[in-house]
Design an enzyme around this catalytic site. Structure first.
Site, PDB file in Angstrom:
ATOM      1  CG  ASP A  73      -2.123  -1.216   1.276  1.00 14.69           C
ATOM      2  OD1 ASP A  73      -1.871  -1.644   0.476  1.00 14.69           O
ATOM      3  OD2 ASP A  73      -2.204  -1.061   1.781  1.00 14.69           O
ATOM      4  CE  LYS A 120      -3.067  -3.961   1.366  1.00 12.15           C
ATOM      5  NZ  LYS A 120      -4.011  -3.358   2.272  1.00 12.15           N
ATOM      6  CE  LYS A 125      -7.731  -0.412   7.247  1.00 12.20           C
ATOM      7  NZ  LYS A 125      -7.960   0.769   6.196  1.00 12.20           N
ATOM      8  CB  CYS A 168      -2.315  -2.033   5.380  1.00 10.12           C
ATOM      9  SG  CYS A 168      -3.909  -1.986   5.316  1.00 10.12           S
TER      10      CYS A 168
HETATM   11  N1  TIU Z   1      -2.470   0.241   4.281  1.00  4.59           N
HETATM   12  C1  TIU Z   1      -2.751   0.631   5.773  1.00  4.59           C
HETATM   13  O1  TIU Z   1      -2.382   0.649   6.370  1.00  4.59           O
HETATM   14  N2  TIU Z   1      -4.584   1.300   5.961  1.00  4.59           N
HETATM   15  C2  TIU Z   1      -4.796   1.939   6.931  1.00  4.59           C
HETATM   16  O2  TIU Z   1      -6.310   2.329   7.099  1.00  4.59           O
HETATM   17  N3  TIU Z   1      -3.572   2.279   7.505  1.00  4.59           N
HETATM   18  C3  TIU Z   1      -3.574   3.174   8.478  1.00  4.59           C
HETATM   19  O3  TIU Z   1      -2.853   3.145   9.554  1.00  4.59           O
HETATM   20  N4  TIU Z   1      -4.701   3.909   8.895  1.00  4.59           N
END
Ligand code: TIU
Length: 221
Positions: free
Chosen positions: A25, A130, A133, A163
């Site tokens: 991500d 995806k 998370k 994530c």
């Molecule tokens: N990719 C990921 O970690 N998604 C989140 O929403 N992370 C946060 O820390 N908010």
């Protein structure tokens, strides 16, 4: 040739042909102003420390011929895959699907959903969308990894405790050995980053291993 990685809680050997680099991500929505991360009230600048280590590990993984997988968190434009309980969080007007400076927040196909240019996927690399998370939830990641004979994952990306950690827990339960690349991960909460790494390697490596990017680069080198 097996690659020994100087990791914690102890060294681990991985086979390049059976190891994938998974970059979680590293999207504009999390790292740039006006995206999902900021809409949740976070200082997105805190994630930038992970960019250069991710770039170095990505370059080394490509040179060593590892399978490279880039994940992106996001939802269908019709949001049929966005659980109401997830959508309802965040201030009104800045929720998933709302329009921001980088397009609709956390929606596939929008500029904010793209991976940051510094880590753009190369042709032939897997880009995995995806909705949650964890990268195994409602995706074909396990099928891809098993089809390619992968048994170990080098995991980088953001955020460490959300994530990255969720994906590592999912992978560990499916039998994959995970090495989290500590400085190639980052969080909006430095204390959570540290705690998330500590949780992975505690109890003899209950979820996996943790290594600095330097140790991974030395192994891939
Ligand atoms: N990719 C990921 O970690 N998604 C989140 O929403 N992370 C946060 O820390 N908010």
């Amino acid at each position: 040739m097996p690659m020994p990685i100087a990791a914690e809680p102890h060294a681990i050997q991985v086979e390049p042909g059976r190891t994938a680099l998974v970059i979680i991500d590293m999207q504009r929505d999390f790292l740039e102003a006006g995206g999902f991360g900021e809409s949740l009230g976070n200082d997105v600048a805190l994630l930038h420390a992970a960019v250069a280590p991710c770039q170095a590990v990505l370059a080394a993984a490509r040179a060593a011929g590892l399978l490279v997988i880039h994940t992106r968190e996001g939802h269908r434009p019709d949001m049929a895959d966005c659980p109401p309980a997830k959508w309802a969080r965040g201030p009104e007007g800045m929720r998933i699907g709302d329009r921001g400076p980088m397009g609709r927040i956390l929606i596939r196909g929008e500029p904010g959903h793209d991976i940051i240019p510094e880590l753009a996927p190369a042709p032939g690399e897997v880009v995995l969308d995806k909705p949650g998370k964890g990268a195994f939830c409602a995706t074909d990641l396990d099928l891809i990894l098993r089809s390619k004979g992968i048994e170990a994952l080098l995991v980088c990306g953001v955020t460490t405790e959300v994530c990255v950690n969720t994906t590592v827990r999912e992978a560990n339960d499916r039998g994959y050995r995970c090495v989290v690349v500590a400085d190639a991960c980052a969080s909006y909460f430095p204390a959570f980053h540290d705690a998330a790494l500590a949780m992975v390697k505690a109890q003899g490596g209950i979820f996996g291993w943790v290594a600095p990017s330097g140790a991974v680069l030395a192994a891939l080198g």
